[in-house]
Design a protein around this motif. Sequence first.
Motif, PDB file in Angstrom:
ATOM      1  N   VAL A 181       0.860  -1.180   0.000  1.00 24.05           N
ATOM      2  CA  VAL A 181       0.000   0.000   0.000  1.00 24.05           C
ATOM      3  C   VAL A 181       0.898   1.232   0.000  1.00 24.05           C
ATOM      4  CG1 VAL A 181      -1.942  -1.097   1.186  1.00 24.05           C
ATOM      5  CG2 VAL A 181      -0.155   0.031   2.524  1.00 24.05           C
ATOM      6  N   GLU A 182       0.368   2.313  -0.506  1.00 23.67           N
ATOM      7  CA  GLU A 182       1.066   3.597  -0.522  1.00 23.67           C
ATOM      8  C   GLU A 182       0.384   4.541   0.454  1.00 23.67           C
ATOM      9  OE1 GLU A 182       1.535   7.344  -3.650  1.00 23.67           O
ATOM     10  OE2 GLU A 182       1.284   5.304  -4.432  1.00 23.67           O
ATOM     11  N   VAL A 183       1.174   5.218   1.259  1.00 25.57           N
ATOM     12  CA  VAL A 183       0.651   6.169   2.239  1.00 25.57           C
ATOM     13  C   VAL A 183       1.224   7.540   1.909  1.00 25.57           C
ATOM     14  CG1 VAL A 183       0.472   6.769   4.677  1.00 25.57           C
ATOM     15  CG2 VAL A 183       0.508   4.356   3.984  1.00 25.57           C
ATOM     16  N   SER A 184       0.346   8.498   1.618  1.00 26.76           N
ATOM     17  CA  SER A 184       0.778   9.817   1.162  1.00 26.76           C
ATOM     18  C   SER A 184       0.913  10.794   2.332  1.00 26.76           C
ATOM     19  CB  SER A 184      -0.229  10.358   0.143  1.00 26.76           C
ATOM     20  OG  SER A 184       0.143  11.644  -0.293  1.00 26.76           O
ATOM     21  N   PHE A 185       1.966  11.625   2.267  1.00 24.59           N
ATOM     22  CA  PHE A 185       2.224  12.637   3.280  1.00 24.59           C
ATOM     23  C   PHE A 185       2.277  14.015   2.630  1.00 24.59           C
ATOM     24  CE2 PHE A 185       3.731   8.733   5.079  1.00 24.59           C
ATOM     25  CZ  PHE A 185       3.460   8.826   6.441  1.00 24.59           C
ATOM     26  N   GLU A 186       1.854  15.025   3.392  1.00 26.84           N
ATOM     27  CA  GLU A 186       1.844  16.401   2.903  1.00 26.84           C
ATOM     28  C   GLU A 186       3.207  17.066   3.110  1.00 26.84           C
ATOM     29  OE1 GLU A 186      -0.804  17.614   1.379  1.00 26.84           O
ATOM     30  OE2 GLU A 186      -1.880  15.734   1.739  1.00 26.84           O
ATOM     31  N   LEU A 187       3.373  18.244   2.526  1.00 30.47           N
ATOM     32  CA  LEU A 187       4.582  19.024   2.755  1.00 30.47           C
ATOM     33  C   LEU A 187       4.729  19.343   4.239  1.00 30.47           C
ATOM     34  CD1 LEU A 187       4.625  21.606  -0.190  1.00 30.47           C
ATOM     35  CD2 LEU A 187       5.908  19.471   0.012  1.00 30.47           C
ATOM     36  N   ASP A 188       5.962  19.462   4.689  1.00 25.66           N
ATOM     37  CA  ASP A 188       6.262  19.791   6.077  1.00 25.66           C
ATOM     38  C   ASP A 188       5.981  21.278   6.297  1.00 25.66           C
ATOM     39  OD1 ASP A 188       7.505  20.486   8.510  1.00 25.66           O
ATOM     40  OD2 ASP A 188       8.948  18.857   8.305  1.00 25.66           O
ATOM     41  N   ARG A 189       4.974  21.590   7.096  1.00 24.09           N
ATOM     42  CA  ARG A 189       4.599  22.991   7.312  1.00 24.09           C
ATOM     43  C   ARG A 189       5.689  23.772   8.020  1.00 24.09           C
ATOM     44  NH1 ARG A 189      -1.748  22.681   9.282  1.00 24.09           N
ATOM     45  NH2 ARG A 189      -2.590  21.756   7.352  1.00 24.09           N
ATOM     46  N   ALA A 190       6.450  23.100   8.878  1.00 24.39           N
ATOM     47  CA  ALA A 190       7.476  23.799   9.653  1.00 24.39           C
ATOM     48  C   ALA A 190       8.639  24.240   8.781  1.00 24.39           C
ATOM     49  CB  ALA A 190       7.984  22.903  10.786  1.00 24.39           C
ATOM     50  N   THR A 191       8.947  23.468   7.741  1.00 29.79           N
ATOM     51  CA  THR A 191      10.108  23.778   6.910  1.00 29.79           C
ATOM     52  C   THR A 191       9.741  24.286   5.523  1.00 29.79           C
ATOM     53  OG1 THR A 191      10.242  21.544   5.984  1.00 29.79           O
ATOM     54  CG2 THR A 191      11.390  21.943   8.079  1.00 29.79           C
ATOM     55  N   GLY A 192       8.527  23.978   5.067  1.00 22.53           N
ATOM     56  CA  GLY A 192       8.144  24.309   3.702  1.00 22.53           C
ATOM     57  C   GLY A 192       8.727  23.356   2.681  1.00 22.53           C
ATOM     58  N   LEU A 193       9.423  22.320   3.145  1.00 23.21           N
ATOM     59  CA  LEU A 193      10.048  21.345   2.255  1.00 23.21           C
ATOM     60  C   LEU A 193       9.224  20.075   2.173  1.00 23.21           C
ATOM     61  CD1 LEU A 193      13.738  21.574   3.540  1.00 23.21           C
ATOM     62  CD2 LEU A 193      12.822  22.604   1.448  1.00 23.21           C
ATOM     63  N   ASP A 194       9.498  19.299   1.136  1.00 19.91           N
ATOM     64  CA  ASP A 194       8.983  17.944   1.098  1.00 19.91           C
ATOM     65  C   ASP A 194       9.546  17.217   2.319  1.00 19.91           C
ATOM     66  OD1 ASP A 194       9.050  14.997   0.475  1.00 19.91           O
ATOM     67  OD2 ASP A 194       8.075  15.703  -1.359  1.00 19.91           O
ATOM     68  N   PRO A 195       8.721  16.482   3.062  1.00 14.05           N
ATOM     69  CA  PRO A 195       9.233  15.823   4.270  1.00 14.05           C
ATOM     70  C   PRO A 195      10.309  14.781   3.979  1.00 14.05           C
ATOM     71  CG  PRO A 195       7.033  15.027   3.739  1.00 14.05           C
ATOM     72  CD  PRO A 195       7.283  16.206   2.861  1.00 14.05           C
TER      73      PRO A 195
END
Length: 217
Positions: A181-195
């Motif tokens: 399965v694939e689990v999607s994550f959002e951008l890191d709000r604290a850094t503005g970078l891809d996690p």
Amino acid sequence: MMAKREALTTDRVLGCVLAGGQSRRMGGGDKSLLDIGGKSMLDVILTRLSTQVPDIVLNANGDPDRFARFGLPVVPDPVGEFAGPLAGVLAGLTYADKNMPDVSHVISVAGDTPFFPTNLVERLCSAVPADVPVIALASSSSKLHPVFGLWPVRLKDDLHTWLETGQSGKVLAFVDRHDSVEVSFELDRATGLDPFFNANKPDDLATVRNTLSARFL
């Protein structure tokens, strides 16, 4: 009536940091030991991972003493020589199988990616059953990050045979043999970078240092 699925809890997961790459694009050596603002990249990664799993091992080849100050088991690749991330995953699975009977899964984490999600393990665990061998892989921005995976210990023997018989060392080639399965994550709000931003090159390392100096360390 459908039987209730057994939940996988994080206390049954062993963390495995893949810290032993050859770091060619960084000029060689251990990327994970590079300073990123008063701490090594591995220090930051271990701090992030230790809040998510009870136990961690380091996968690295060569002299393990260079990691002695971290006080963690250092497990080399069981097959080949620098055989890629799948060999590191196998190292974690083998260690868990031999030493930790209560561990059913291993979470693999790259040793050059200090901003990975703080809920990585929880999210991947919630996506798979505890009693059926399903691999979970992280993704972001529609891109898979197969080095960040949750691996059932039950797949150890199959992965060992796969690598020993000279099959592809690419992670997805092995994953395609099994349910996943694939689990999607959002951008890191604290850094503005891809996690899952990783420090592959000197410019990437500068980005990591600048981000940490501005927001964290």
